[in-house]
Design a protein around this motif. Structure first.
Motif, PDB file in Angstrom:
ATOM      1  N   ALA A   1       0.846  -1.201   0.000  1.00 22.24           N
ATOM      2  CA  ALA A   1       0.000   0.000   0.000  1.00 22.24           C
ATOM      3  C   ALA A   1       0.878   1.245   0.000  1.00 22.24           C
ATOM      4  O   ALA A   1       1.883   1.324   0.704  1.00 22.24           O
ATOM      5  CB  ALA A   1      -0.914  -0.006   1.215  1.00 22.24           C
ATOM      6  N   SER A   2       0.496   2.232  -0.838  1.00 26.28           N
ATOM      7  CA  SER A   2       1.298   3.450  -0.946  1.00 26.28           C
ATOM      8  C   SER A   2       1.158   4.309   0.304  1.00 26.28           C
ATOM      9  O   SER A   2       2.040   5.078   0.638  1.00 26.28           O
ATOM     10  CB  SER A   2       0.876   4.251  -2.182  1.00 26.28           C
ATOM     11  OG  SER A   2      -0.491   4.605  -2.074  1.00 26.28           O
ATOM     12  N   ARG A   3       0.015   4.194   0.993  1.00 26.31           N
ATOM     13  CA  ARG A   3      -0.218   4.937   2.231  1.00 26.31           C
ATOM     14  C   ARG A   3      -0.912   3.983   3.194  1.00 26.31           C
ATOM     15  O   ARG A   3      -1.663   3.112   2.754  1.00 26.31           O
ATOM     16  CB  ARG A   3      -1.137   6.149   1.971  1.00 26.31           C
ATOM     17  CG  ARG A   3      -0.471   7.263   1.151  1.00 26.31           C
ATOM     18  CD  ARG A   3      -1.486   8.322   0.741  1.00 26.31           C
ATOM     19  NE  ARG A   3      -2.465   7.785  -0.178  1.00 26.31           N
ATOM     20  CZ  ARG A   3      -3.784   7.935  -0.061  1.00 26.31           C
ATOM     21  NH1 ARG A   3      -4.286   8.610   0.965  1.00 26.31           N
ATOM     22  NH2 ARG A   3      -4.611   7.419  -0.936  1.00 26.31           N
ATOM     23  N   PRO A   4      -0.714   4.177   4.509  1.00 23.37           N
ATOM     24  CA  PRO A   4      -1.338   3.251   5.464  1.00 23.37           C
ATOM     25  C   PRO A   4      -2.856   3.201   5.317  1.00 23.37           C
ATOM     26  O   PRO A   4      -3.463   2.140   5.473  1.00 23.37           O
ATOM     27  CB  PRO A   4      -0.959   3.835   6.831  1.00 23.37           C
ATOM     28  CG  PRO A   4       0.195   4.746   6.585  1.00 23.37           C
ATOM     29  CD  PRO A   4       0.130   5.188   5.157  1.00 23.37           C
ATOM     30  N   GLU A   5      -3.503   4.350   4.975  1.00 20.46           N
ATOM     31  CA  GLU A   5      -4.974   4.370   4.854  1.00 20.46           C
ATOM     32  C   GLU A   5      -5.432   3.421   3.754  1.00 20.46           C
ATOM     33  O   GLU A   5      -6.490   2.797   3.867  1.00 20.46           O
ATOM     34  CB  GLU A   5      -5.504   5.780   4.498  1.00 20.46           C
ATOM     35  CG  GLU A   5      -5.039   6.891   5.391  1.00 20.46           C
ATOM     36  CD  GLU A   5      -3.729   7.464   4.886  1.00 20.46           C
ATOM     37  OE1 GLU A   5      -2.675   7.019   5.394  1.00 20.46           O
ATOM     38  OE2 GLU A   5      -3.743   8.334   3.994  1.00 20.46           O
ATOM     39  N   VAL A   6      -4.651   3.333   2.668  1.00 16.81           N
ATOM     40  CA  VAL A   6      -5.041   2.470   1.551  1.00 16.81           C
ATOM     41  C   VAL A   6      -5.011   1.008   1.999  1.00 16.81           C
ATOM     42  O   VAL A   6      -5.931   0.236   1.726  1.00 16.81           O
ATOM     43  CB  VAL A   6      -4.127   2.697   0.327  1.00 16.81           C
ATOM     44  CG1 VAL A   6      -4.421   1.678  -0.768  1.00 16.81           C
ATOM     45  CG2 VAL A   6      -4.295   4.119  -0.209  1.00 16.81           C
ATOM     46  N   GLY A   7      -3.967   0.637   2.735  1.00  9.92           N
ATOM     47  CA  GLY A   7      -3.860  -0.727   3.248  1.00  9.92           C
ATOM     48  C   GLY A   7      -5.008  -1.054   4.185  1.00  9.92           C
ATOM     49  O   GLY A   7      -5.612  -2.132   4.111  1.00  9.92           O
ATOM     50  N   LYS A   8      -5.346  -0.095   5.074  1.00  8.81           N
ATOM     51  CA  LYS A   8      -6.445  -0.321   6.033  1.00  8.81           C
ATOM     52  C   LYS A   8      -7.767  -0.448   5.294  1.00  8.81           C
ATOM     53  O   LYS A   8      -8.615  -1.275   5.640  1.00  8.81           O
ATOM     54  CB  LYS A   8      -6.519   0.835   7.043  1.00  8.81           C
ATOM     55  CG  LYS A   8      -5.431   0.752   8.102  1.00  8.81           C
ATOM     56  CD  LYS A   8      -5.599   1.873   9.117  1.00  8.81           C
ATOM     57  CE  LYS A   8      -4.330   1.988   9.955  1.00  8.81           C
ATOM     58  NZ  LYS A   8      -4.108   3.349  10.438  1.00  8.81           N
ATOM     59  N   HIS A   9      -7.955   0.399   4.281  1.00  6.81           N
ATOM     60  CA  HIS A   9      -9.193   0.363   3.499  1.00  6.81           C
ATOM     61  C   HIS A   9      -9.346  -1.002   2.832  1.00  6.81           C
ATOM     62  O   HIS A   9     -10.420  -1.616   2.868  1.00  6.81           O
ATOM     63  CB  HIS A   9      -9.153   1.490   2.454  1.00  6.81           C
ATOM     64  CG  HIS A   9     -10.453   1.730   1.754  1.00  6.81           C
ATOM     65  ND1 HIS A   9     -10.631   2.734   0.838  1.00  6.81           N
ATOM     66  CD2 HIS A   9     -11.637   1.086   1.824  1.00  6.81           C
ATOM     67  CE1 HIS A   9     -11.878   2.691   0.385  1.00  6.81           C
ATOM     68  NE2 HIS A   9     -12.503   1.708   0.959  1.00  6.81           N
ATOM     69  N   LEU A  10      -8.255  -1.502   2.253  1.00  5.65           N
ATOM     70  CA  LEU A  10      -8.277  -2.808   1.586  1.00  5.65           C
ATOM     71  C   LEU A  10      -8.684  -3.903   2.581  1.00  5.65           C
ATOM     72  O   LEU A  10      -9.552  -4.732   2.295  1.00  5.65           O
ATOM     73  CB  LEU A  10      -6.896  -3.100   0.985  1.00  5.65           C
ATOM     74  CG  LEU A  10      -6.718  -4.481   0.357  1.00  5.65           C
ATOM     75  CD1 LEU A  10      -7.629  -4.630  -0.846  1.00  5.65           C
ATOM     76  CD2 LEU A  10      -5.270  -4.696  -0.057  1.00  5.65           C
ATOM     77  N   LEU A  11      -8.068  -3.895   3.765  1.00  6.15           N
ATOM     78  CA  LEU A  11      -8.373  -4.933   4.755  1.00  6.15           C
ATOM     79  C   LEU A  11      -9.822  -4.829   5.231  1.00  6.15           C
ATOM     80  O   LEU A  11     -10.484  -5.841   5.464  1.00  6.15           O
ATOM     81  CB  LEU A  11      -7.401  -4.839   5.940  1.00  6.15           C
ATOM     82  CG  LEU A  11      -5.937  -5.115   5.575  1.00  6.15           C
ATOM     83  CD1 LEU A  11      -5.032  -4.925   6.784  1.00  6.15           C
ATOM     84  CD2 LEU A  11      -5.756  -6.524   5.009  1.00  6.15           C
ATOM     85  N   ARG A  12     -10.338  -3.579   5.337  1.00 10.19           N
ATOM     86  CA  ARG A  12     -11.742  -3.383   5.743  1.00 10.19           C
ATOM     87  C   ARG A  12     -12.696  -3.998   4.721  1.00 10.19           C
ATOM     88  O   ARG A  12     -13.663  -4.668   5.086  1.00 10.19           O
ATOM     89  CB  ARG A  12     -12.051  -1.884   5.865  1.00 10.19           C
ATOM     90  CG  ARG A  12     -12.106  -1.370   7.292  1.00 10.19           C
ATOM     91  CD  ARG A  12     -12.869  -0.052   7.441  1.00 10.19           C
ATOM     92  NE  ARG A  12     -12.755   0.893   6.360  1.00 10.19           N
ATOM     93  CZ  ARG A  12     -11.776   1.780   6.218  1.00 10.19           C
ATOM     94  NH1 ARG A  12     -10.783   1.819   7.108  1.00 10.19           N
ATOM     95  NH2 ARG A  12     -11.780   2.628   5.212  1.00 10.19           N
ATOM     96  N   VAL A  13     -12.405  -3.747   3.427  1.00  6.78           N
ATOM     97  CA  VAL A  13     -13.297  -4.256   2.370  1.00  6.78           C
ATOM     98  C   VAL A  13     -13.273  -5.787   2.371  1.00  6.78           C
ATOM     99  O   VAL A  13     -14.318  -6.446   2.254  1.00  6.78           O
ATOM    100  CB  VAL A  13     -12.880  -3.683   0.997  1.00  6.78           C
ATOM    101  CG1 VAL A  13     -13.616  -4.395  -0.126  1.00  6.78           C
ATOM    102  CG2 VAL A  13     -13.161  -2.186   0.939  1.00  6.78           C
ATOM    103  N   ILE A  14     -12.090  -6.374   2.539  1.00  6.83           N
ATOM    104  CA  ILE A  14     -11.989  -7.843   2.551  1.00  6.83           C
ATOM    105  C   ILE A  14     -12.725  -8.411   3.769  1.00  6.83           C
ATOM    106  O   ILE A  14     -13.457  -9.393   3.659  1.00  6.83           O
ATOM    107  CB  ILE A  14     -10.505  -8.280   2.507  1.00  6.83           C
ATOM    108  CG1 ILE A  14      -9.920  -7.903   1.147  1.00  6.83           C
ATOM    109  CG2 ILE A  14     -10.366  -9.781   2.761  1.00  6.83           C
ATOM    110  CD1 ILE A  14      -8.429  -7.997   1.055  1.00  6.83           C
TER     111      ILE A  14
END
Lengths: 391, 124
Positions: A204-217
């Motif tokens: 993930a380019s930014r921590p928020e993007v990684g968190k968003h991805l994990l939330r959607v999964i």
């Protein structure tokens, strides 16, 4: 022309680039779907109907999804002109689709079956309008465009053990190169990231993007769990299991290879949401092939690369879907549905980098107008994702 | 062509690249494995013993949990390996799947209908 890889595309007002120049005949609702097909059937192959099953009797979120998807197709750079065909009493509003097309600089008109006075008059009027659009687009010039203008949809379906070993890593290397040149790629099918999320979240380019991805999964997994069902009946599919894939984690780890080895994950977008950033975007789509490709093309992908082990025929109404396989038997058995055979990767007689180079050439040739198998066979599958029952 | 492929050094299974018959010896990952049972092309074989409940590793990551003790050279598939993900059935003992019964139609799952009858799965 420079040394930079590129292709001959249609440059749209506002700078988006198309690889096709379709006249799109869009029904607002299922009730107008057959009429759109009849309008298109006597016109050249560049005139495509977009029959679908939605557009009325849908609750808020589904109605929004239908509207967003149809509007995204009307504004898509692979489309040169739009004819909207309404019934007249449905939820989807024809004028907003016309506006979406015009805002993207395209000529657009709408007609309604109840106003024109029945099927035959609407088909007649629709054919006249679509024919005029087709003639206006007939001599539109292609211009040289850099590869960074591409948004590439990364897809796999009918997977077997060769998918994770040959075709997906080949596509992953292409995605890495595309992004190195400033282009964008989009990966959908959240259920098929389940079990491999750590691989993508780490990029993930930014921590928020990684968190968003994990939330959607987590949401998709919770939805499956909430039904009290065993996801194994669906993921992996019975065909995947016959092919040797045992669990969703195994399928996901193989599938995620098509997102590249190093490309940063820059964004997570909703179904048919616009891909705006260079790098890899993850889209919230279901795993069903046609719904997933429909959403990613809605997000702006002009070209789809679809890897398959067992072979599958599906295409898309407005975007070329390039089929590649790492299974030598499938390459022969389903030759009319396939565009590229990378099975020599399996016995080390071709490297993944060499295969990725051939795939790159194919993507650029197709972007310049070369027809893919799915286009030749008029495979134009289209299905808008829906989450709730029809009311 | 190699008879089987081990993708990551961490893996405890390899993918057969051709059908492997029992009794055959193959060299993989620096050791010799004797194939214990017929393994179709594309399917997995165990490289070392994996205890029941142990993680099965491919691509260097866990792909699920062994549901029975597995010896080196054995076929690893749905009969002895299960996913740990998306298993709503495990949260609700009343709908524990039984063998041989068809799962609810996927369309029903998608639309979110919950049946009054207990739903039965295809796998055990």
């Amino acid at each position: 022309m420079s040394d930079r890889p590129g292709f001959w595309g249609f440059v749209r007002p506002g700078g988006r680039v198309g690889v096709r120049n379709h006249v799109l005949v869009v029904p607002t609702v299922i009730c107008a779907s057959v009429v759109t097909e009849r309008i298109a059937e006597v016109l050249p192959a560049s005139v495509v109907a977009l029959p679908h099953l939605a557009g009325c009797g849908q609750l808020g979120p589904d109605m929004h999804l239908t509207h967003t998807t149809l509007a995204a197709y009307c504004a898509h750079p692979n489309v040169g002109a739009v004819l909207v065909v309404a019934l007249g009493c449905e939820q989807v509003i024809a004028e907003t689709l016309v506006e979406a097309a015009r805002a993207a600089g395209k000529p657009a008109e709408s007609i309604a079956i109840q106003t024109e006075g029945g099927t035959l008059r609407t088909i007649g009027r629709g054919r006249q309008l679509a024919e005029q659009f087709a003639r206006e687009l007939a001599d539109a010039p292609r211009q040289w465009c850099g590869i960074e203008s591409l948004v590439l949809s990364l897809k796999c379906g009918g997977s077997d053990y060769t998918s994770g070993l040959a075709a997906n890593p080949t596509l992953g290397r292409l995605a890495d190169r595309l992004v190195d040149h400033g282009g964008a790629a989009v990966l959908g099918e959240i259920a098929e990231i389940m079990g491999a999320e750590h691989v993508l979240a780490a990029r993930a380019s930014r921590p928020e993007v990684g968190k968003h991805l994990l939330r959607v999964i987590s949401r998709v997994e919770a939805e499956a769990m909430a039904l009290g069902l065993d996801i194994r009946g669906t993921q992996p599919s019975p065909g995947n299991i016959r092919g040797g894939l045992t669990t969703i984690e195994e399928k996901s780890l193989g599938a995620t290879h098509k997102g590249g080895e190093r490309t940063p994950v820059v964004d997570v977008v909703p179904y048919a949401g616009r891909v705006t950033r260079p790098g890899l975007t993850v889209m919230d789509t279901p795993g069903l092939d046609v719904e997933s490709v429909t959403g990613m093309v809605g997000g702006g992908a002009q070209v789809v690369v679809f890897t398959t082990g067992l072979g599958t025929p599906t295409g898309n109404p407005i975007a070329p879907v390039i089929k590649i396989t790492g299974n030598a038997r499938t390459a022969t058995q389903m030759a009319d549905n396939l565009d590229l055979d990378v099975s020599r990767v399996m016995d080390d007689s071709e490297t993944l980098d060499e295969a990725a180079e051939r795939l790159m050439s194919e993507v650029l040739a197709v972007s310049s107008g070369k027809l893919v198998a799915a286009e030749v066979l008029r495979h134009r599958e289209f299905a808008i994702h829906r989450r709730n029952p029809t009311i | 062509m190699k008879p089987a492929l081990m993708i990551s050094d961490r893996d405890n299974v390899a993918t057969a690249l051709e059908t492997l018959e029992p009794g055959r010896s193959i060299e993989i990952g620096g050791r010799t494995i004797v194939v214990r049972e017929s393994i179709p092309s594309g399917h997995k074989l165990a490289l070392i013993a994996i205890a029941e409940g142990g993680a099965v590793l491919k691509y260097g990551s866990a792909i699920g949990t062994a549901t029975a003790a597995i010896s080196a050279g054995m076929h690893v598939h749905t009969h002895n390996l299960a996913s740990s993900r998306g298993r709503g059935d495990l949260e609700l003992p009343s709908v524990r799947p039984e063998p041989g019964v068809r799962l609810a139609e996927p369309a029903d799952e998608k639309n979110g209908f919950v049946r009054a009858e207990p739903v039965r799965g295809t796998h055990e």
